[in-house]
Design an enzyme around this catalytic site. Structure first.
Site, PDB file in Angstrom:
ATOM      1  N   GLY A 264      33.528  41.666  35.914  1.00  0.00           N
ATOM      2  CA  GLY A 264      34.758  42.310  35.468  1.00  0.00           C
ATOM      3  C   GLY A 264      35.763  41.264  35.021  1.00  0.00           C
ATOM      4  O   GLY A 264      36.422  41.408  33.992  1.00  0.00           O
ATOM      5  N   ALA A 265      35.857  40.176  35.797  1.00  0.00           N
ATOM      6  CA  ALA A 265      36.779  39.091  35.479  1.00  0.00           C
ATOM      7  C   ALA A 265      36.392  37.891  36.328  1.00  0.00           C
ATOM      8  O   ALA A 265      35.578  37.991  37.248  1.00  0.00           O
ATOM      9  CB  ALA A 265      38.224  39.502  35.751  1.00  0.00           C
ATOM     10  N   HIS A 300      43.951  41.369  41.196  1.00  0.00           N
ATOM     11  CA  HIS A 300      42.898  40.728  41.998  1.00  0.00           C
ATOM     12  C   HIS A 300      42.721  39.266  41.575  1.00  0.00           C
ATOM     13  O   HIS A 300      42.685  38.356  42.421  1.00  0.00           O
ATOM     14  CB  HIS A 300      41.591  41.502  41.796  1.00  0.00           C
ATOM     15  CG  HIS A 300      40.426  40.985  42.573  1.00  0.00           C
ATOM     16  ND1 HIS A 300      40.003  41.551  43.751  1.00  0.00           N
ATOM     17  CD2 HIS A 300      39.578  39.947  42.342  1.00  0.00           C
ATOM     18  CE1 HIS A 300      38.948  40.889  44.207  1.00  0.00           C
ATOM     19  NE2 HIS A 300      38.673  39.909  43.359  1.00  0.00           N
ATOM     20  N   GLU A 301      42.627  39.040  40.267  1.00  0.00           N
ATOM     21  CA  GLU A 301      42.382  37.678  39.787  1.00  0.00           C
ATOM     22  C   GLU A 301      43.590  36.771  40.011  1.00  0.00           C
ATOM     23  O   GLU A 301      43.432  35.594  40.347  1.00  0.00           O
ATOM     24  CB  GLU A 301      42.000  37.703  38.308  1.00  0.00           C
ATOM     25  CG  GLU A 301      40.772  38.556  37.989  1.00  0.00           C
ATOM     26  CD  GLU A 301      39.565  38.244  38.845  1.00  0.00           C
ATOM     27  OE1 GLU A 301      39.348  37.062  39.171  1.00  0.00           O
ATOM     28  OE2 GLU A 301      38.829  39.186  39.212  1.00  0.00           O
ATOM     29  N   GLU A 323      37.009  36.892  48.254  1.00  0.00           N
ATOM     30  CA  GLU A 323      36.949  38.202  47.601  1.00  0.00           C
ATOM     31  C   GLU A 323      37.574  39.328  48.410  1.00  0.00           C
ATOM     32  O   GLU A 323      38.216  40.222  47.851  1.00  0.00           O
ATOM     33  CB  GLU A 323      35.502  38.540  47.240  1.00  0.00           C
ATOM     34  CG  GLU A 323      34.870  37.558  46.259  1.00  0.00           C
ATOM     35  CD  GLU A 323      35.605  37.476  44.926  1.00  0.00           C
ATOM     36  OE1 GLU A 323      36.467  38.327  44.648  1.00  0.00           O
ATOM     37  OE2 GLU A 323      35.328  36.537  44.151  1.00  0.00           O
TER      38      GLU A 323
END
Length: 850
Positions: A264-265, A300-301, A323
């Site tokens: 996703g990233a 999140h990133e 994570e």
């Protein structure tokens, strides 16, 4: 085999010069690595994969180089450098010249292709180095504990742009049509966080967050889709600086949309890379679900810039420290940004998905031994992300938000620019809380599974007991116990009472001021456990669902269905429970309800499907009619998304002909005036038309997929092609997954969708059996693994036997315990089918006759 590198020589700094040739799909490079030699040696071992190392030499600063021989080990992904003279302890410069290929597998230093608005093809180069693929970009010590500073220079064609982790500090024309772009030194960080992106790119104007410029980068023509990502990016960067109490550790934040991207990233410090559909969006044309995904991924990133980049796990067994925390922090940030989205409530769906894996005998602890890098890939799963975040949320609620944040700050302050273990986190949280943490948390992190709490009447009070939950064994009990922060809420005469206890034994007594009318065994819904109620309490709670919170209603349905899967509750009792929710207004609760019915749909005989469709219509119609087809004034975003969810379920799972007819009329209106259809309804309409449509709709949707104007539009029409029911159309979709018509990043997920469809699963499984070797070559490894998540939907004894034989005969290994989990999920479904077939048939026959 020992997969860990020796520590006799340790890198401190890399000076990298890479020269990618996009047309030839190759690159050449030079790495000058400053190393500390710990003991006298004549050989150095480091990681290299799919690289040709042309020369290797070592020298003191200003000294004469010592040239060495190079022996590659392709299996171990290493290179052994042997020198003719002894290398004494101290600081040395290791110089390596090498070449490599810009591969098409979306890992290492790879090639991504796309077409512009005029249909002209273009190529860019990008990196994806996590977990162990930096070694495909340059020779290195490719383990997280070998942190170093990176100075990067990229030599590219004069018309191209190059982006790396830090700001460009110098650009020099080389006189041959190329230019050399030098970037500022990075912080001390792990190799998997290094990034290079080279191509025709355009950027937004920077948004300043304090002293940090934030930009979105994309291929030309898509910059107008960047505003939403900039907004959540700026908010989350500021939010995390304040929450962590530490400034952002880099000099800029670039968010880069890559046309081909396996994950996703990726949280590369200062150069965060994304799939286009996880970053770029037309807000006016996007559903709430699509916007929420982008907000989640960006937050999140950005959270990773501290948790993961500034402080990094020592080895891959501790990946949860990266994570799980980033997932937890993403939710905190998005909830602060858009409290009306009720993000902690919607996280209940993710927590339940993690429980679906963690209830298996083939589960694993959150922190799990990793030796082989192949197993490392399998750690990026629901247990690491969603279970990890759930357990952190449970701990935060147990300690208190302020105390928890203080512990997080201590952890980051103590270990910044370095590596850490789980014990370091417990020490920091324990110091902040002034209580020992391991006693509470080690059972959740280092042991597999989770508890089933049973709540029973006990005089005027309650008796609470625990044992491990298992789908296969029903109530398995290996003596495993947890220290569980249990929160109970009971309705008693004159009001409600809440009771908190740390259940660390088999049972505990809970006193109440009076006999409970009903009890919620996971008040607030943050506990990572399931609840089973004594029959009398279950009956009372089922009759009082309107009085409990949405997350508690969600958990009641989710836990009840899990109990049915495990053989601890009749499936018909779960279906009876769903009748209590016909006036439900929370979309998460509806997701629990419809996913349970969809599971039943996959296990029943074909001749019972019309009766189950009738049941689905009964459950859904009241709420769907109440909410209607058109947006209302003062309606919330969640309300608009609920409309789409209900209509989709009614038109597909319920096969409602009136809804299907209305969907066709709405889509005809959309063709004439796109703004006339709400963005939350349109994806549902497309899905309904696929489920009820034919060749004309298929041809139109395939064309719209190819001509999509936004990443979200592309995804809607792509997955609609997997939603048709006619075999001849489904075969076309299957062919698209291997003929290049669907990007390799998306194709495995299209296959997964087809495997879970009752109309497509047989065709899809036969197709996989015939093309799996092609798929394994074409698809990114991480996505190829996830394709097989659809296998548990092949519910029949014959299919199960065939599935097991397929994996055994072809010796397919998906890393870690992934394959065992898929096979056990299939076993649970087949056992459910065999156990419940007769009672479901009788129950559904009665429903049909009503």
């Amino acid at each position: 085999m020992d997969y860990r590198l020796p520590t006799t020589a340790v890198p401190k700094r890399y000076d990298l010069r890479l020269e990618p040739d996009l047309a030839a799909a190759t690159f050449s490079g030079e790495a000058v690595i400053t190393v500390d030699v710990e003991t006298t040696l004549t050989e150095i071992t480091l990681n290299a994969a799919e690289l040709l190392i042309l020369s290797a030499s070592v020298a003191r600063v200003g000294g004469v180089p010592i040239h060495g021989s190079i022996t590659p080990d392709e299996v171990a992904e290493r290179a052994r450098l042997v020198f003719p003279a002894a290398i004494a302890p101290g600081e040395w410069r290791l110089t390596l010249r090498f070449t490599g290929t810009l591969n098409d597998r979306l890992h290492g230093f790879y090639r991504s292709t796309y077409k512009d608005a005029a249909g002209q093809p273009h190529t860019l180069a990008a990196t994806q180095f996590e977990a162990t693929d930096a070694r495909r970009g340059f020779p290195c010590w490719d383990e997280p504990a070998f942190k170093a500073v990176f100075g990067v220079t990229l030599v590219v064609a004069g018309n191209l742009t190059a982006v790396s982790n830090t700001a460009a500090i110098r650009e020099e024309p080389l006189g041959d049509g190329r230019k050399a772009i030098a970037f500022a030194d990075t912080i001390r960080m792990s190799t998997y966080l290094v990034a290079f992106v080279v191509g025709e790119l355009e950027a937004t104007e920077p948004v300043m967050v304090g002293q940090t410029p934030l930009r979105v980068w994309c291929v030309p023509g898509k910059k107008h889709l960047a505003r939403f990502a900039l907004e959540i990016g700026a908010f989350s960067l500021d939010f995390f600086e304040r929450y962590y109490g530490l400034p952002y550790p880099g000099d800029k934040v670039d968010l880069l949309a890559i046309p081909d991207f396996a994950a996703g990233a990726m949280e590369n410090l200062g150069a965060i890379t994304f799939r286009e559909n996880a970053l770029l969006v037309d807000e006016a044309a996007a559903s709430h679900t699509e916007l929420e995904r982008i907000a989640d991924v960006v937050a999140h990133e950005v959270a990773h810039m501290w948790f993961g980049d500034l402080v990094t796990m020592t080895w891959w067994n501790g990946i949860w420290l990266n994570e799980a925390f980033a997932t937890f922090m993403e939710l905190l940030a998005v909830d602060a940004w858009k409290p009306e989205w009720k993000r902690w409530v919607t996280f209940g769906v993710s927590r339940a998905a993690a429980m679906g894996i963690d209830g298996l005998d083939a589960t694993r602890p959150i922190e799990f031994e990793v030796r082989d890098p192949h197993d490392c890939v399998a750690m990026f799963d629901l247990l690491t992300y969603e279970k990890g975040a759930s357990v952190l949320r449970m701990l935060e609620q147990h300690l208190g938000a302020d105390v928890f944040r203080e512990g997080v700050r201590l952890y980051l302050e103590r270990h910044r620019y370095a590596n850490a273990e789980t014990t370091d986190l417990w020490k920091a949280l324990g110091d902040a809380a002034r209580q020992p943490i391991p006693g509470v948390m080690d059972g959740w992190i280092f042991k597999p599974g989770y508890p089933l709490i049973t709540v029973e009447p006990d005089g005027a009070g309650l008796k609470v007991s625990q044992r491990r939950f298992s789908y296969v064994g029903g109530e398995t009990d290996a003596g495993q116990r947890w220290r569980i922060p249990v929160v109970l809420r009971a309705s008693v005469k004159h009001g409600y009472v809440e009771r908190r206890l740390l259940l660390d034994g088999d049972t505990a007594a809970v006193t109440l001021p009076a006999k409970a009318d009903w009890v919620v065994g996971n008040s607030g819904g943050t506990g990572f456990y399931r609840v089973r109620y004594a029959p009398s309490l279950f009956k009372k709670l089922a009759g009082s669902v309107a009085k409990i919170a949405p997350i508690e209603r969600f958990n009641l349905l989710s836990d009840s269905f899990a109990l049915a899967q495990a053989g601890l509750m009749p499936a018909t009792e779960f279906l009876d429970l769903t009748a209590r929710f016909t006036a439900e207004t929370d979309r998460n609760v509806w997701m629990a309800l419809t996913s349970g019915i969809a599971y039943v749909n996959r296990v029943i005989a074909d001749d019972l499907r019309p009766a189950l469709e009738s049941l689905a219509r009964h459950r859904l119609t009241e709420a769907a009619e109440l909410i209607g087809w058109e947006p209302q004034e003062e309606e919330t975003e969640l309300g608009r998304q609920l409309r789409g969810d209900l209509l989709r379920a009614l038109g597909t799972l319920g096969n409602d002909e009136a809804v299907q007819a209305r969907a066709r009329a709405v889509y005809a209106r959309y063709r004439e005036d796109e703004a006339s259809v709400d963005a939350n309804v349109l994806p549902a309409v497309i899905a309904i038309l696929a489920a009820s449509g034919g060749e004309n709709e298929y041809a139109e949707f395939r064309d719209r997929f190819k001509r999509a104007r936004t990443p979200q539009e592309e995804q809607r029409y792509l997955y609609a092609l997997a939603g048709f029911r006619q075999p001849q159309l489904l075969r076309q979709t299957l062919e698209m997954t291997v003929n290049g018509e669907v990007r390799s990043q998306d194709a495995p997920f299209v296959i997964r969708t087809l495997l879970t469809s009752v109309d497509a699963r047989g065709l899809a499984w036969d197709f996989v059996k015939g093309h799996w070797e092609t798929m394994a070559r074409q698809y990114p490894e991480s996505a190829y693994r996830r394709m097989y998540e659809g296998v548990p939907a092949l519910v029949s004894p014959a299919w199960e036997q065939d599935v097991r034989a397929f994996f055994a005969d072809n010796k397919i290994d998906l890393g870690g315990r992934t394959l065992q989990q898929f096979l056990e999920q299939l076993r649970v479904a087949v056992a459910f089918q065999q156990r419940e077939a007769e009672s479901l048939a009788a129950y559904l026959s009665r429903q049909k006759s009503r």
